[in-house]
Design a protein around this motif. Sequence first.
Motif, mmCIF file in Angstrom:
data_model
loop_
_atom_site.group_PDB
_atom_site.id
_atom_site.type_symbol
_atom_site.label_atom_id
_atom_site.label_comp_id
_atom_site.label_asym_id
_atom_site.label_seq_id
_atom_site.Cartn_x
_atom_site.Cartn_y
_atom_site.Cartn_z
ATOM 1 N N VAL A 191 -68.228 -78.223 -22.491
ATOM 2 C CA VAL A 191 -68.738 -76.981 -21.901
ATOM 3 C C VAL A 191 -67.563 -76.248 -21.279
ATOM 4 N N ASP A 192 -67.336 -75.019 -21.693
ATOM 5 C CA ASP A 192 -66.282 -74.215 -21.076
ATOM 6 C C ASP A 192 -66.666 -73.878 -19.645
ATOM 7 N N VAL A 193 -65.679 -73.872 -18.758
ATOM 8 C CA VAL A 193 -65.922 -73.468 -17.375
ATOM 9 C C VAL A 193 -66.550 -72.075 -17.352
ATOM 10 N N GLY A 194 -66.139 -71.203 -18.257
ATOM 11 C CA GLY A 194 -66.664 -69.842 -18.316
ATOM 12 C C GLY A 194 -68.153 -69.764 -18.608
ATOM 13 N N ASP A 195 -68.712 -70.793 -19.228
ATOM 14 C CA ASP A 195 -70.153 -70.815 -19.489
ATOM 15 C C ASP A 195 -70.948 -71.032 -18.207
ATOM 16 N N VAL A 196 -70.323 -71.644 -17.211
ATOM 17 C CA VAL A 196 -70.995 -71.979 -15.960
ATOM 18 C C VAL A 196 -70.509 -71.105 -14.807
ATOM 19 N N LEU A 197 -69.204 -70.914 -14.731
ATOM 20 C CA LEU A 197 -68.568 -70.113 -13.680
ATOM 21 C C LEU A 197 -67.586 -69.143 -14.341
ATOM 22 N N PRO A 198 -68.084 -68.052 -14.902
ATOM 23 C CA PRO A 198 -67.233 -67.157 -15.697
ATOM 24 C C PRO A 198 -65.971 -66.673 -14.989
ATOM 25 N N ALA A 199 -66.038 -66.424 -13.708
ATOM 26 C CA ALA A 199 -64.878 -65.901 -12.984
ATOM 27 C C ALA A 199 -63.728 -66.899 -12.924
ATOM 28 N N TRP A 200 -64.004 -68.163 -13.119
ATOM 29 C CA TRP A 200 -62.981 -69.199 -12.998
ATOM 30 C C TRP A 200 -62.359 -69.590 -14.343
ATOM 31 N N GLN A 201 -62.862 -69.083 -15.458
ATOM 32 C CA GLN A 201 -62.397 -69.486 -16.789
ATOM 33 C C GLN A 201 -60.890 -69.343 -16.961
ATOM 34 N N ASP A 202 -60.318 -68.237 -16.506
ATOM 35 C CA ASP A 202 -58.891 -68.008 -16.724
ATOM 36 C C ASP A 202 -58.012 -68.578 -15.618
ATOM 37 N N VAL A 203 -58.637 -69.218 -14.624
ATOM 38 C CA VAL A 203 -57.894 -69.767 -13.487
ATOM 39 C C VAL A 203 -57.682 -71.273 -13.626
ATOM 40 N N VAL A 204 -58.601 -71.965 -14.291
ATOM 41 C CA VAL A 204 -58.521 -73.424 -14.387
ATOM 42 C C VAL A 204 -57.425 -73.865 -15.353
ATOM 43 N N SER A 205 -56.999 -75.096 -15.163
ATOM 44 C CA SER A 205 -55.990 -75.697 -16.038
ATOM 45 C C SER A 205 -56.593 -76.000 -17.397
ATOM 46 N N ARG A 206 -55.757 -76.066 -18.393
ATOM 47 C CA ARG A 206 -56.188 -76.405 -19.743
ATOM 48 C C ARG A 206 -56.297 -77.908 -19.897
ATOM 49 N N PRO A 207 -57.251 -78.444 -20.583
ATOM 50 C CA PRO A 207 -58.322 -77.730 -21.260
ATOM 51 C C PRO A 207 -59.281 -77.098 -20.248
ATOM 52 N N ALA A 208 -59.719 -75.900 -20.524
ATOM 53 C CA ALA A 208 -60.544 -75.111 -19.599
ATOM 54 C C ALA A 208 -62.020 -75.480 -19.718
ATOM 55 N N THR A 209 -62.272 -76.771 -19.715
ATOM 56 C CA THR A 209 -63.640 -77.255 -19.804
ATOM 57 C C THR A 209 -64.093 -77.769 -18.446
ATOM 58 N N LEU A 210 -65.382 -77.908 -18.320
ATOM 59 C CA LEU A 210 -65.973 -78.550 -17.168
ATOM 60 C C LEU A 210 -65.750 -80.052 -17.338
ATOM 61 N N PHE A 211 -65.561 -80.763 -16.237
ATOM 62 C CA PHE A 211 -65.381 -82.207 -16.263
ATOM 63 C C PHE A 211 -66.552 -82.864 -15.547
ATOM 64 N N GLN A 212 -66.976 -84.029 -16.019
ATOM 65 C CA GLN A 212 -68.010 -84.770 -15.306
ATOM 66 C C GLN A 212 -67.321 -85.611 -14.249
ATOM 67 N N GLY A 213 -67.478 -85.198 -13.005
ATOM 68 C CA GLY A 213 -66.802 -85.860 -11.899
ATOM 69 C C GLY A 213 -67.391 -87.199 -11.521
ATOM 70 N N GLY A 214 -68.570 -87.490 -12.014
ATOM 71 C CA GLY A 214 -69.224 -88.756 -11.710
ATOM 72 C C GLY A 214 -70.719 -88.617 -11.887
ATOM 73 N N PRO A 215 -71.435 -89.692 -11.618
ATOM 74 C CA PRO A 215 -72.871 -89.689 -11.884
ATOM 75 C C PRO A 215 -73.725 -89.083 -10.766
ATOM 76 N N VAL A 216 -73.120 -88.683 -9.653
ATOM 77 C CA VAL A 216 -73.870 -88.189 -8.499
ATOM 78 C C VAL A 216 -73.806 -86.663 -8.444
ATOM 79 N N GLY A 217 -74.928 -86.021 -8.171
ATOM 80 C CA GLY A 217 -74.947 -84.576 -7.951
ATOM 81 C C GLY A 217 -74.509 -83.755 -9.139
ATOM 82 N N LEU A 218 -74.989 -84.092 -10.321
ATOM 83 C CA LEU A 218 -74.559 -83.401 -11.541
ATOM 84 C C LEU A 218 -74.947 -81.925 -11.573
ATOM 85 N N ASP A 219 -75.835 -81.510 -10.689
ATOM 86 C CA ASP A 219 -76.236 -80.105 -10.656
ATOM 87 C C ASP A 219 -75.334 -79.271 -9.740
#
Length: 186
Positions: free
Chosen positions: A49-77
Amino acid sequence: MASTRLAAGDLLVAVPHLADPNFRRAVVLLLHLDDEGALGVVLNRPLPVDVGDVLPAWQDVVSRPATLFQGGPVGLDGALGLATLPLAVEPPPGVTRVASSFGLVDLDADPATITGVLGLRVFAGHAGWGAHQLQDEVAAGDWYVLPALPSDAASADPATLWRAVMRRQGGSMAILSTYPDDPSLN
């Protein structure tokens, strides 16, 4: 070299035989630890999932790969922003230093104000442990506690981070970096 001392900014590297699918071959950056528990993010679980799909304003600011990362099993929302910071520089507005080279990013802030960071990632969810749970897991041999490098949090190749962190320790840890995913196939 592995330690049993735990502090924010340390890496928790899953031992090769850890079977929990949430943490198999995981590299977790520990962001907070106190008597009530611990919190960290898994650095090597990119999502399709591209960061831009969830937080469009941050797409060009994040490091590459510019995807969302699963930080862990807690609070996935929920989303958590992590910045890699220069040591001798005050963090920009919207970033709170939590350990050495790492800071939490206010994702409600204007991305244009987040300047001077060395890397930035966005995580869905986090890893969490109750009071003394993480210390018990480390004592049981489930995690190696290793020093983090600033580059670990925004690795350009997160799929190889587990092996890279193990390899750079040298000695028997470097040998363990070649441990097969499924030893029964060996």
